[in-house]
Motif scaffolding. Structure first.
Motif, mmCIF file in Angstrom:
data_model
loop_
_atom_site.group_PDB
_atom_site.id
_atom_site.type_symbol
_atom_site.label_atom_id
_atom_site.label_comp_id
_atom_site.label_asym_id
_atom_site.label_seq_id
_atom_site.Cartn_x
_atom_site.Cartn_y
_atom_site.Cartn_z
ATOM 1 N N ASP A 171 -4.143 3.573 -47.616
ATOM 2 C CA ASP A 171 -3.488 4.868 -47.422
ATOM 3 C C ASP A 171 -4.069 5.967 -48.303
ATOM 4 O O ASP A 171 -3.711 7.142 -48.136
ATOM 5 N N ARG A 172 -4.941 5.612 -49.228
ATOM 6 C CA ARG A 172 -5.579 6.644 -50.040
ATOM 7 C C ARG A 172 -6.535 7.487 -49.200
ATOM 8 O O ARG A 172 -6.891 8.605 -49.590
ATOM 9 N N ILE A 173 -6.957 6.970 -48.056
ATOM 10 C CA ILE A 173 -7.811 7.724 -47.138
ATOM 11 C C ILE A 173 -6.929 8.654 -46.325
ATOM 12 O O ILE A 173 -6.004 8.218 -45.628
ATOM 13 N N LYS A 174 -7.213 9.936 -46.386
ATOM 14 C CA LYS A 174 -6.364 10.950 -45.759
ATOM 15 C C LYS A 174 -6.966 11.532 -44.479
ATOM 16 O O LYS A 174 -6.283 12.292 -43.774
ATOM 17 N N LEU A 175 -8.210 11.215 -44.188
ATOM 18 C CA LEU A 175 -8.883 11.740 -42.993
ATOM 19 C C LEU A 175 -9.946 10.734 -42.575
ATOM 20 O O LEU A 175 -10.623 10.143 -43.426
#
Length: 466
Positions: free
Chosen positions: A298-302
């Motif tokens: 979830d640290r990836i936002k895009l």
């Protein structure tokens, strides 16, 4: 006399074996594959291209019972048990190929996605499905729990300065003696917190050293973001530790996922990183990796998977599908995994000459529906290029730049010329050795470096041992 008796007994045994084999053949109505394919050609007036090596030694049991009025059904009945298939090259013309477990008929892939999607109908039921899938993905990758992180610091080469950006090569130890190598592109001038885009390599020649990869990462840096370009397992500098055939082992998928997690750990430790603007974009096999990592972390936002996502193609390399991730949740596929990115912004770039050719027809409407559960159907986009092929060329890069600029608040004008076109000429294409971490001949490889896949398996097993 003894010799004569021995000869007679031997002959009797041989004749009995032949008779038994013949009886078995007759009982199972067996024919050689060549015979059966020749019959198919005569019966249906088609041409099937095959080599002797493909058919020698292969038999078809109950051969005549496999024939049907339709030639395609007949061929499937004959070839599927032998792990073979045919590709239709033209009307009435076929080519024999090894069966590809990861490639489905379009209609079959769509039906499977429909079956998967029937398990949820709103945000709550979809969140329940995600809660099942995510831990199962980690378990399938054998990353539950994650192996301990080595305490070593990243190995960083000297910084090179170019027009509007800098590059430094970095190796991160992700398991004891196992390194993942890459290059970190940064804006020449950094003020405050800035975004970072992970750029995993795909299955193209010259790996992350390719001109188009350097152009993409340098352009993102010139726009105001960091871009971290990194090798696939047993590609690029990783070949100092492994053989290229090691890339086609199932564990490659796990190692690549662990590598990306450790890269995220590193870039998020940098004082200039904006943790709310972390993205990932790769093409081909790097696109499959992009989808998986966005589902996992979830640290990836895009995310922006390029020429990769399809409901009827699961990724033909073990680094994409070697671990049983697609068996999670009683069966999933790459499109459902891509839906796990919602409601985070996602761009899917597809083309007309590979397995993404039908993206606008079925798979993308499904993704729009999933994003609609969160009231943000506009957060998922598809740029479809029907006249283009399987690459990460200029138009695909342009779509990525625009998407990142819009969602991460960057200035596209920084990479455009006076006419408003994207200007690649300000990017310096470095020679491959300049992007190595461990020297031209690997002379700087750390002393503790793993050498060979057998050693990796032992280190990994020890690392995940509870």
């Amino acid at each position: 006399m003894k010799k004569l008796i021995y000869i007679l007994v031997t002959c009797f045994i041989a004749m009995s074996f032949v008779a038994h084999a013949q009886q078995t053949t007759d009982a199972m109505y067996r024919k050689t594959l060549k015979e059966v394919l020749d019959e198919v050609q005569d019966k249906y007036h088609v041409k099937i291209k095959y080599t002797a090596a493909q058919v020698d030694g292969k038999w078809v049991n109950y051969a005549q019972w496999r024939f049907r009025p339709n030639v395609d059904t007949t061929l499937a009945n004959i070839l599927t048990p032998l792990d073979l298939k045919v590709n239709k090259e033209a009307p009435g013309r076929y080519k024999l190929k090894e069966y590809e477990y990861f490639r489905w008929a379009i209609s079959d892939g769509w039906k499977e996605l429909d079956r998967i999607a029937a398990q949820y109908h709103d945000r709550d039921t979809w969140e329940q499905r995600k809660a099942i899938l995510k831990p199962e993905l980690y378990k399938a990758l054998e990353l539950s729990p994650l192996p301990a992180k080595p305490a070593s610091k990243p190995i960083i080469t000297s910084k090179r300065t170019f027009d509007g950006y800098t590059v430094e090569n970095i190796a991160i130890e992700i398991l004891p003696g196992l390194y993942i190598n890459g290059s970190l592109y940064k804006p020449l001038k950094i003020k405050g917190k800035i975004p970072v885009i992970l750029s995993p390599d795909g299955h193209w020649e010259h790996q992350r050293y390719r001109a188009d990869c350097q152009i993409r990462c340098a352009s993102l840096a010139r726009m105001g973001a960091m871009a971290y370009s990194y090798d696939l397992f047993a590609w690029g500098e990783s070949l100092l530790q492994f053989k290229d055939e090691d890339h086609r082992r199932s564990l490659a998928q796990t190692i690549q996922a662990l590598g990306a997690i450790r890269i995220l750990d590193y870039v998020l430790s940098l004082k200039e990183t904006d943790s709310e603007r972390v993205g990932i974009s790769g093409g081909s096999g790097g696109g499959s990796h992009t989808v998986l990592m966005t589902a996992l972390d979830d640290r990836i936002k895009l995310s922006a998977p390029v020429v990769s996502v399809s409901s009827y193609f699961y990724g033909g390399c073990p680094c994409e599908s070697g671990m049983p991730i697609h068996q999670c949740g009683n069966g999933t596929d790459n499109v459902e995994l891509a839906a796990m990115a919602a409601p985070r912004p996602q761009l899917l770039i597809s083309d007309g000459q590979d397995w993404t050719a039908n993206m606008p027809e079925h798979d993308f409407p499904y993704l729009q529906k999933m994003y609609g559960y969160y009231g943000v159907a506009d957060k998922v986009e598809n740029v479809h290029l029907p006249n283009e092929g399987h690459d990460f060329g200029p138009s695909k890069r342009a779509a990525l730049y625009a998407f990142v600029a819009k969602n991460f608040r960057l200035d596209l004008n920084k990479i455009k010329d006076g006419s408003g076109n994207f200007d690649d000429k300000k990017v310096t294409i470095q020679k491959e050795p300049a992007m190595y971490v461990f020297g031209d001949k690997g002379e700087n490889l750390p002393a503790n470096a793993i050498k060979g896949f057998d050693q990796l398996e032992k280190v990994f097993a020890q690392s995940i041992k509870k």
